[in-house]
Design a protein around this motif. Structure first.
Motif, PDB file in Angstrom:
ATOM      1  N   VAL A 191     -47.681 -11.858   3.387  1.00 42.40           N
ATOM      2  CA  VAL A 191     -48.879 -11.725   4.199  1.00 42.40           C
ATOM      3  C   VAL A 191     -49.083 -10.299   4.715  1.00 42.40           C
ATOM      4  O   VAL A 191     -50.159  -9.724   4.579  1.00 42.40           O
ATOM      5  N   ALA A 192     -48.060  -9.679   5.278  1.00 43.39           N
ATOM      6  CA  ALA A 192     -48.217  -8.366   5.912  1.00 43.39           C
ATOM      7  C   ALA A 192     -47.751  -7.207   5.042  1.00 43.39           C
ATOM      8  O   ALA A 192     -47.671  -6.080   5.494  1.00 43.39           O
ATOM      9  N   VAL A 193     -47.500  -7.465   3.785  1.00 44.48           N
ATOM     10  CA  VAL A 193     -46.884  -6.431   2.966  1.00 44.48           C
ATOM     11  C   VAL A 193     -47.804  -5.233   2.706  1.00 44.48           C
ATOM     12  O   VAL A 193     -47.336  -4.135   2.450  1.00 44.48           O
ATOM     13  N   GLN A 194     -49.093  -5.407   2.819  1.00 43.72           N
ATOM     14  CA  GLN A 194     -49.999  -4.295   2.564  1.00 43.72           C
ATOM     15  C   GLN A 194     -49.857  -3.184   3.605  1.00 43.72           C
ATOM     16  O   GLN A 194     -50.352  -2.086   3.411  1.00 43.72           O
ATOM     17  N   ASP A 195     -49.143  -3.458   4.693  1.00 44.77           N
ATOM     18  CA  ASP A 195     -48.932  -2.452   5.731  1.00 44.77           C
ATOM     19  C   ASP A 195     -47.833  -1.445   5.381  1.00 44.77           C
ATOM     20  O   ASP A 195     -47.665  -0.457   6.074  1.00 44.77           O
ATOM     21  N   THR A 196     -47.105  -1.678   4.326  1.00 47.70           N
ATOM     22  CA  THR A 196     -45.982  -0.813   3.998  1.00 47.70           C
ATOM     23  C   THR A 196     -46.443   0.610   3.676  1.00 47.70           C
ATOM     24  O   THR A 196     -47.549   0.820   3.208  1.00 47.70           O
ATOM     25  N   LYS A 197     -45.555   1.552   3.941  1.00 51.91           N
ATOM     26  CA  LYS A 197     -45.870   2.955   3.685  1.00 51.91           C
ATOM     27  C   LYS A 197     -45.025   3.529   2.555  1.00 51.91           C
ATOM     28  O   LYS A 197     -45.034   4.723   2.315  1.00 51.91           O
ATOM     29  N   ASP A 198     -44.315   2.675   1.844  1.00 52.08           N
ATOM     30  CA  ASP A 198     -43.462   3.123   0.743  1.00 52.08           C
ATOM     31  C   ASP A 198     -43.925   2.449  -0.541  1.00 52.08           C
ATOM     32  O   ASP A 198     -43.971   1.221  -0.623  1.00 52.08           O
ATOM     33  N   TRP A 199     -44.250   3.241  -1.550  1.00 50.81           N
ATOM     34  CA  TRP A 199     -44.760   2.682  -2.801  1.00 50.81           C
ATOM     35  C   TRP A 199     -43.754   1.758  -3.470  1.00 50.81           C
ATOM     36  O   TRP A 199     -44.129   0.834  -4.167  1.00 50.81           O
ATOM     37  N   ARG A 200     -42.463   2.001  -3.242  1.00 51.95           N
ATOM     38  CA  ARG A 200     -41.444   1.153  -3.863  1.00 51.95           C
ATOM     39  C   ARG A 200     -41.545  -0.288  -3.358  1.00 51.95           C
ATOM     40  O   ARG A 200     -41.355  -1.247  -4.107  1.00 51.95           O
ATOM     41  N   ASP A 201     -41.855  -0.422  -2.065  1.00 53.40           N
ATOM     42  CA  ASP A 201     -42.015  -1.756  -1.492  1.00 53.40           C
ATOM     43  C   ASP A 201     -43.282  -2.419  -2.011  1.00 53.40           C
ATOM     44  O   ASP A 201     -43.290  -3.618  -2.284  1.00 53.40           O
ATOM     45  N   LEU A 202     -44.327  -1.642  -2.170  1.00 54.52           N
ATOM     46  CA  LEU A 202     -45.552  -2.199  -2.737  1.00 54.52           C
ATOM     47  C   LEU A 202     -45.317  -2.642  -4.175  1.00 54.52           C
ATOM     48  O   LEU A 202     -45.843  -3.665  -4.605  1.00 54.52           O
ATOM     49  N   LEU A 203     -44.541  -1.867  -4.902  1.00 50.71           N
ATOM     50  CA  LEU A 203     -44.199  -2.243  -6.277  1.00 50.71           C
ATOM     51  C   LEU A 203     -43.481  -3.589  -6.284  1.00 50.71           C
ATOM     52  O   LEU A 203     -43.809  -4.482  -7.076  1.00 50.71           O
ATOM     53  N   ARG A 204     -42.528  -3.757  -5.391  1.00 50.22           N
ATOM     54  CA  ARG A 204     -41.814  -5.035  -5.299  1.00 50.22           C
ATOM     55  C   ARG A 204     -42.767  -6.166  -4.894  1.00 50.22           C
ATOM     56  O   ARG A 204     -42.660  -7.289  -5.384  1.00 50.22           O
ATOM     57  N   ALA A 205     -43.708  -5.850  -4.002  1.00 52.43           N
ATOM     58  CA  ALA A 205     -44.693  -6.856  -3.608  1.00 52.43           C
ATOM     59  C   ALA A 205     -45.548  -7.256  -4.813  1.00 52.43           C
ATOM     60  O   ALA A 205     -45.808  -8.443  -5.035  1.00 52.43           O
ATOM     61  N   GLY A 206     -45.967  -6.281  -5.586  1.00 53.20           N
ATOM     62  CA  GLY A 206     -46.729  -6.580  -6.797  1.00 53.20           C
ATOM     63  C   GLY A 206     -45.926  -7.455  -7.748  1.00 53.20           C
ATOM     64  O   GLY A 206     -46.452  -8.400  -8.342  1.00 53.20           O
ATOM     65  N   ASP A 207     -44.642  -7.131  -7.889  1.00 55.20           N
ATOM     66  CA  ASP A 207     -43.775  -7.932  -8.756  1.00 55.20           C
ATOM     67  C   ASP A 207     -43.671  -9.371  -8.239  1.00 55.20           C
ATOM     68  O   ASP A 207     -43.602 -10.313  -9.031  1.00 55.20           O
ATOM     69  N   THR A 208     -43.672  -9.522  -6.920  1.00 58.65           N
ATOM     70  CA  THR A 208     -43.623 -10.872  -6.346  1.00 58.65           C
ATOM     71  C   THR A 208     -44.913 -11.618  -6.648  1.00 58.65           C
ATOM     72  O   THR A 208     -44.885 -12.776  -7.071  1.00 58.65           O
ATOM     73  N   PHE A 209     -46.050 -10.963  -6.436  1.00 59.35           N
ATOM     74  CA  PHE A 209     -47.327 -11.605  -6.763  1.00 59.35           C
ATOM     75  C   PHE A 209     -47.376 -11.983  -8.243  1.00 59.35           C
ATOM     76  O   PHE A 209     -47.871 -13.038  -8.613  1.00 59.35           O
ATOM     77  N   TYR A 210     -46.838 -11.117  -9.081  1.00 57.76           N
ATOM     78  CA  TYR A 210     -46.797 -11.396 -10.517  1.00 57.76           C
ATOM     79  C   TYR A 210     -45.953 -12.644 -10.784  1.00 57.76           C
ATOM     80  O   TYR A 210     -46.349 -13.518 -11.546  1.00 57.76           O
ATOM     81  N   ALA A 211     -44.805 -12.722 -10.140  1.00 55.80           N
ATOM     82  CA  ALA A 211     -43.900 -13.854 -10.349  1.00 55.80           C
ATOM     83  C   ALA A 211     -44.525 -15.184  -9.942  1.00 55.80           C
ATOM     84  O   ALA A 211     -44.238 -16.216 -10.543  1.00 55.80           O
ATOM     85  N   VAL A 212     -45.397 -15.154  -8.913  1.00 58.84           N
ATOM     86  CA  VAL A 212     -46.022 -16.394  -8.456  1.00 58.84           C
ATOM     87  C   VAL A 212     -47.413 -16.602  -9.065  1.00 58.84           C
ATOM     88  O   VAL A 212     -48.096 -17.550  -8.731  1.00 58.84           O
ATOM     89  N   GLY A 213     -47.815 -15.704  -9.959  1.00 61.95           N
ATOM     90  CA  GLY A 213     -49.083 -15.881 -10.670  1.00 61.95           C
ATOM     91  C   GLY A 213     -50.328 -15.589  -9.859  1.00 61.95           C
ATOM     92  O   GLY A 213     -51.394 -16.135 -10.126  1.00 61.95           O
ATOM     93  N   LYS A 214     -50.219 -14.710  -8.878  1.00 61.50           N
ATOM     94  CA  LYS A 214     -51.375 -14.313  -8.057  1.00 61.50           C
ATOM     95  C   LYS A 214     -51.965 -13.025  -8.659  1.00 61.50           C
ATOM     96  O   LYS A 214     -51.698 -11.918  -8.192  1.00 61.50           O
ATOM     97  N   TRP A 215     -52.745 -13.167  -9.722  1.00 61.91           N
ATOM     98  CA  TRP A 215     -53.189 -12.017 -10.517  1.00 61.91           C
ATOM     99  C   TRP A 215     -54.089 -11.071  -9.735  1.00 61.91           C
ATOM    100  O   TRP A 215     -53.967  -9.856  -9.864  1.00 61.91           O
ATOM    101  N   LYS A 216     -55.004 -11.604  -8.941  1.00 62.15           N
ATOM    102  CA  LYS A 216     -55.924 -10.751  -8.171  1.00 62.15           C
ATOM    103  C   LYS A 216     -55.146  -9.885  -7.173  1.00 62.15           C
ATOM    104  O   LYS A 216     -55.375  -8.688  -7.061  1.00 62.15           O
ATOM    105  N   GLU A 217     -54.201 -10.518  -6.455  1.00 61.72           N
ATOM    106  CA  GLU A 217     -53.373  -9.779  -5.503  1.00 61.72           C
ATOM    107  C   GLU A 217     -52.488  -8.770  -6.231  1.00 61.72           C
ATOM    108  O   GLU A 217     -52.218  -7.684  -5.729  1.00 61.72           O
ATOM    109  N   CYS A 218     -52.061  -9.157  -7.424  1.00 62.78           N
ATOM    110  CA  CYS A 218     -51.246  -8.272  -8.267  1.00 62.78           C
ATOM    111  C   CYS A 218     -51.998  -6.979  -8.566  1.00 62.78           C
ATOM    112  O   CYS A 218     -51.461  -5.879  -8.401  1.00 62.78           O
ATOM    113  N   VAL A 219     -53.223  -7.110  -9.041  1.00 65.46           N
ATOM    114  CA  VAL A 219     -54.024  -5.939  -9.403  1.00 65.46           C
ATOM    115  C   VAL A 219     -54.209  -5.042  -8.187  1.00 65.46           C
ATOM    116  O   VAL A 219     -54.004  -3.827  -8.264  1.00 65.46           O
TER     117      VAL A 219
END
Length: 186
Positions: A102-130
């Motif tokens: 929920v609050a991951v968009q607040d991160t200031k480190d691209w590495r964490d956003l990358l991991r968040a994207g990978d999580t969205f990918y794993a759960v099939g949330k394509w729009k959030e992934c993009v």
């Protein structure tokens, strides 16, 4: 205000520790981690950095414990939420991982956003992934705090994932459009 200044300094030292560890300078990483702890005891940044080290060493148990410690210290620490959610997603605990996003968009480190994207990918949330992967690419371009080879490799991988997620979104839209047709036109 004093506490925030100490937390900012702790974050700075922790990020320096992570950068040192990424390039194999473990003694420097440990020194920076001690600095981060001295400047702000009970800061979430020290266990966050320890969790990142554990991930680098392929120790998911230690990483999970350290991310959880960071979240005990600061339940809103978005970087730790992103890291923990990625660990949970890749260990098959998808619903737990999704709750942390929920609050991951607040991160200031691209590495964490990358991991968040990978999580969205794993759960099939394509729009959030993009959205998350695109923001990752923007942050990577601004920061340029990783070795060029690592940035180039990561950028290439993320761009491919963005394209794949966009294709999956298009397929979903196409499938929905067909399902909305009368049965004889399907």
């Amino acid at each position: 205000k004093q506490r925030q200044t100490a937390l900012d300094a702790s974050r700075g030292f922790a990020m320096e520790a992570i950068r040192a560890a990424e390039t194999g300078r473990w003694a420097e990483a440990e020194r920076r981690l001690r600095d981060a702890d001295k400047v702000a005891e009970s800061s979430p940044w020290v266990p966050y950095a320890k969790a990142t080290f554990a991930r680098m060493k392929n120790d998911p148990t230690e990483a999970e414990q350290s991310f959880q410690e960071a979240l005990r210290r600061d339940p809103e620490h978005s970087e730790s939420k992103a890291g923990l959610s990625a660990l949970l997603a890749f260990s098959g605990k998808l619903s737990e991982a999704e709750k942390l996003m929920v609050a991951v968009q607040d991160t200031k480190d691209w590495r964490d956003l990358l991991r968040a994207g990978d999580t969205f990918y794993a759960v099939g949330k394509w729009k959030e992934c993009v959205k998350t992967y695109s923001r990752t690419l923007d942050m990577m371009e601004q920061e340029k705090d990783a070795p060029k080879e690592q940035r180039d490799k990561t950028t290439s991988r993320v761009k491919e994932l963005v394209d794949e997620c966009k294709a999956r979104l298009a397929c979903e839209g196409f499938r929905e459009a067909i399902q909305n047709l009368p049965p004889e036109e399907q």
